[in-house]
Design a protein around this motif. Sequence first.
Motif, PDB file in Angstrom:
ATOM      1  N   VAL A  87      37.118  21.382  48.251  1.00 33.49           N
ATOM      2  CA  VAL A  87      35.918  21.292  47.420  1.00 33.49           C
ATOM      3  C   VAL A  87      35.559  19.812  47.258  1.00 33.49           C
ATOM      4  O   VAL A  87      36.197  19.087  46.522  1.00 33.49           O
ATOM      5  CB  VAL A  87      36.164  21.953  46.040  1.00 33.49           C
ATOM      6  N   GLN A  88      34.538  19.370  47.986  1.00 31.53           N
ATOM      7  CA  GLN A  88      34.169  17.953  48.011  1.00 31.53           C
ATOM      8  C   GLN A  88      32.893  17.710  47.221  1.00 31.53           C
ATOM      9  O   GLN A  88      32.015  18.564  47.172  1.00 31.53           O
ATOM     10  CB  GLN A  88      33.924  17.515  49.458  1.00 31.53           C
ATOM     11  N   MET A  89      32.798  16.516  46.628  1.00 26.50           N
ATOM     12  CA  MET A  89      31.602  16.185  45.850  1.00 26.50           C
ATOM     13  C   MET A  89      30.780  15.086  46.498  1.00 26.50           C
ATOM     14  O   MET A  89      31.323  14.168  47.094  1.00 26.50           O
ATOM     15  CB  MET A  89      32.026  15.742  44.457  1.00 26.50           C
ATOM     16  N   ILE A  90      29.467  15.214  46.377  1.00 27.12           N
ATOM     17  CA  ILE A  90      28.546  14.155  46.812  1.00 27.12           C
ATOM     18  C   ILE A  90      27.730  13.759  45.593  1.00 27.12           C
ATOM     19  O   ILE A  90      27.211  14.626  44.890  1.00 27.12           O
ATOM     20  CB  ILE A  90      27.599  14.671  47.911  1.00 27.12           C
ATOM     21  N   GLY A 167      34.910  14.634  56.269  1.00 28.18           N
ATOM     22  CA  GLY A 167      36.193  14.204  56.826  1.00 28.18           C
ATOM     23  C   GLY A 167      37.351  15.051  56.314  1.00 28.18           C
ATOM     24  O   GLY A 167      38.377  15.198  56.967  1.00 28.18           O
ATOM     25  N   ALA A 168      37.179  15.610  55.135  1.00 23.53           N
ATOM     26  CA  ALA A 168      38.224  16.450  54.547  1.00 23.53           C
ATOM     27  C   ALA A 168      38.175  17.881  55.070  1.00 23.53           C
ATOM     28  O   ALA A 168      38.999  18.699  54.699  1.00 23.53           O
ATOM     29  CB  ALA A 168      38.080  16.450  53.031  1.00 23.53           C
ATOM     30  N   ASP A 169      37.180  18.172  55.897  1.00 24.12           N
ATOM     31  CA  ASP A 169      37.015  19.528  56.433  1.00 24.12           C
ATOM     32  C   ASP A 169      36.894  20.573  55.306  1.00 24.12           C
ATOM     33  O   ASP A 169      37.666  21.533  55.238  1.00 24.12           O
ATOM     34  CB  ASP A 169      38.213  19.852  57.353  1.00 24.12           C
ATOM     35  N   PRO A 170      35.918  20.345  54.416  1.00 23.05           N
ATOM     36  CA  PRO A 170      35.825  21.200  53.222  1.00 23.05           C
ATOM     37  C   PRO A 170      35.156  22.545  53.493  1.00 23.05           C
ATOM     38  O   PRO A 170      34.540  22.739  54.541  1.00 23.05           O
ATOM     39  CB  PRO A 170      34.939  20.376  52.294  1.00 23.05           C
TER      40      PRO A 170
END
Length: 325
Positions: A87-90, A167-170
């Motif tokens: 779970v990535q945040m922008i 890059g984290a392959d979320p």
Amino acid sequence: TKHFPVRKRGREVLSRVTRMVQAVDDVSLTLRRGRVTALVGESGSGKSTVARLLAQLYPRTAGEVKLHGKPVTATSGKRFRAYSRQVQMIFQDPFASLNPVHTVRYHLTRALKIHNRAGASKEDLENALTGLLARVQLTPPERYIDKFPHELSGGQRQRVAIARALGADPEVLLADEPVSMLDVSIRLGVLNLLRDLKERLHLAILYITHDIASARYFADETMVMYAGRVVEGGDSETVTQQPAHPYTQLLIDSAPDPDQIAGYRTSEKDRGSGEPPSLINPPSGCRFHPRCPHVMERCKTDLPPRFDISDGHFAACWLYDKEKA
Ligand code: SF4
Ligand code: MG
């Protein structure tokens, strides 16, 4: 649900230190892979807090977060790291989220290494870097890879921030006003990129915005927040074309031109009539009642539950209570 203690500011508030800001109250939403869900609301409606709760950046006051149907409980350690990879945040301001003393290469390498390529060879890493830049349409990669954030435009910086998240392959991207600080002319390009990534990488995207016109353009599903609560939700077309809740109607009426995606305002302070309420002591009953043109007696005392209007479309408003009608 998230309630914060009121910050001590001056004597007036000091005398009532135990008061709480009810930033997010009983909000429930489901993100699905391959879909964009928009969370729309004014400044201070609690939408960024929802994203931070989903990212586990704050402890919740109540409620739970589930991934693949399983409750997420870890806030540190291996399981938390696995969750924060998925779970990535922008963020709104790519300049603030990138470190000014490091190059694009550094930011992306770090993301790749932390998350999944700890033992990768130099060549693999270089290929992964090139691949990430191509994914966000920063090509040819050698033009961007050794640049510092200040050498890039706002749109390029946001693309780097997106590449870093990828890059984290979320599986999930939480995008908090990802285009509202960018020039109007390049917003559409970044939204189109996110939509393309959603499809190709089968991502679930939460798109947080104060701009309901962009939600209509970009999101499959739209939820509208007012004063810490979700007041309406459904597929974006329905919510924006046949808004049911009086607050959503106000948002749409005050949008400059709902069809002009590139023309939306940069400030979220100057839209809508009336003021959003204080969340320290929110209005009783329906929180929108002091501003609502359709207010009824019961609205002032009773909190409206969600009423189903049509398939998947709901509004938390007493106007849709069939039993009383
Ligand atoms: Fe207006 Fe009442 Fe509906 Fe609230 S519940 S939006 S006050 S009509
Ligand atoms: Mg915000």
